[in-house]
Design a protein around this motif. Structure first.
Motif, PDB file in Angstrom:
ATOM      1  N   THR A  43     -11.618  -1.593  -0.165  1.00  0.00           N
ATOM      2  CA  THR A  43     -11.044  -0.800  -1.249  1.00  0.00           C
ATOM      3  C   THR A  43      -9.591  -0.453  -0.905  1.00  0.00           C
ATOM      4  O   THR A  43      -9.128  -0.674   0.227  1.00  0.00           O
ATOM      5  N   ALA A  44      -8.871   0.128  -1.871  1.00  0.00           N
ATOM      6  CA  ALA A  44      -7.475   0.499  -1.633  1.00  0.00           C
ATOM      7  C   ALA A  44      -7.362   1.527  -0.503  1.00  0.00           C
ATOM      8  O   ALA A  44      -6.464   1.436   0.360  1.00  0.00           O
ATOM      9  N   SER A  52       0.858  -1.189   0.000  1.00  0.00           N
ATOM     10  CA  SER A  52       0.000   0.000   0.000  1.00  0.00           C
ATOM     11  C   SER A  52       0.895   1.240   0.000  1.00  0.00           C
ATOM     12  O   SER A  52       1.482   1.588   1.029  1.00  0.00           O
ATOM     13  N   LYS A  80      -8.068  -0.181   2.833  1.00  0.00           N
ATOM     14  CA  LYS A  80      -6.916  -0.997   3.254  1.00  0.00           C
ATOM     15  C   LYS A  80      -5.846  -0.121   3.893  1.00  0.00           C
ATOM     16  O   LYS A  80      -5.284  -0.476   4.943  1.00  0.00           O
TER      17      LYS A  80
END
Length: 270
Positions: free
Chosen positions: A96-97, A60, A100
């Motif tokens: 979702t990104a 991430s 996260k």
């Protein structure tokens, strides 16, 4: 005996002054030693038993950059163990990104807490995911003796517990916890425990007795006594009386005829 002249003494003093000045200038021009680089957060996590969580941070970009920039000002990380991350992955993949990244940042506090200071704190704590009033992203730290736990309203079951210390060296502290902490901003609050059902009241009477009360046994007529069996109906008694009277009538007439005959015989003999 040779004595130094005044001019020679002055020359020596001048040379000493020049030497001292040159040495001071050399020291001033020497560059200062650079400060040690901040520790690599994900590398320290991996060494301490949180490689799975460190891999999620590395995947991430937002979380990775925030972690590495925050460590310079002091940071405490509560990293879930490899087993805890493995158990949580199915739910993590559904985020979702941005969600996260927020979940990963939720596991770090922008203050360095030694283990001793951690055990003396109780109450809500801000995290790297906290964004003022718009996004609270706080969790509650609780401790009792040597047991330190982290809990949110979305935590199901027992709160996450600090298992071990991976690193505790200013400006970074990393503590391994046994579960992924779930923020209420991403997950629904855990349902309240269902109260145990009340015990059923004891029956007032046994089931057999209850059935007997609902279905009483049919009444049985009393058996007739011997007199009832031998006694004849009323009409039959009347007929018997008439028969007896009829039977006695000829006997009376016969005795009357016999008596009259005796009287007549006695009169003849006389």
């Amino acid at each position: 005996m040779c004595r130094p002249r005044l001019a020679d003494a002055l020359l020596l003093l001048a040379l000493a002054a020049v030497t001292t000045t040159a040495a001071a200038a050399a020291v001033a021009k020497a560059p200062a030693a650079p400060p040690p680089p901040p520790p690599n957060v994900t590398a320290e996590m991996a060494k301490g038993g949180c490689k799975a969580f460190a891999d999620l941070i590395a995947a991430s970009p937002d979380a990775a950059s925030t972690y590495q920039s925050a460590v310079e000002g002091g940071m405490t990380v509560f990293c879930p163990s490899n087993d805890a991350v493995k158990a949580f992955l199915p739910r993590y993949k559904n985020l979702t990104a941005d969600e996260k990244a927020e979940l990963l940042l939720f596991h770090a506090v922008p203050v360095h807490y030694s283990l001793g200071s951690l055990k003396s704190n109780n109450g809500p704590m801000n995290t790297l995911a906290t964004d003022g009033a718009a996004k609270n992203y706080n969790f509650t730290l609780q401790n009792q003796g040597d047991v330190v736990t982290i809990k949110t309203a979305a935590s199901a079951g027992a709160p996450a517990r600090v298992k071990s210390t991976a690193l505790d060296k200013d400006p970074l502290a990393i503590y391994v916890i046994d579960a992924v902490v779930q923020p209420v901003e991403l997950f629904k609050p855990a349902p309240a425990p269902t109260p145990a059902p009340a015990p059923a009241p004891a029956a007032d009477a046994p089931k057999a007795a209850g059935k007997a009360a609902r279905h009483p046994a049919p009444a049985v007529a009393d058996a007739p006594g011997p007199d009832a069996d031998d006694s004849a109906p009323v009409d039959q008694k009347k007929d018997a009386k008439k028969s007896a009277a009829a039977g006695r009538a000829p006997c009376v007439r016969w005795w009357l005829a016999a008596a009259l005959a005796a009287v007549a015989a006695a009169s003849a003999l006389a």
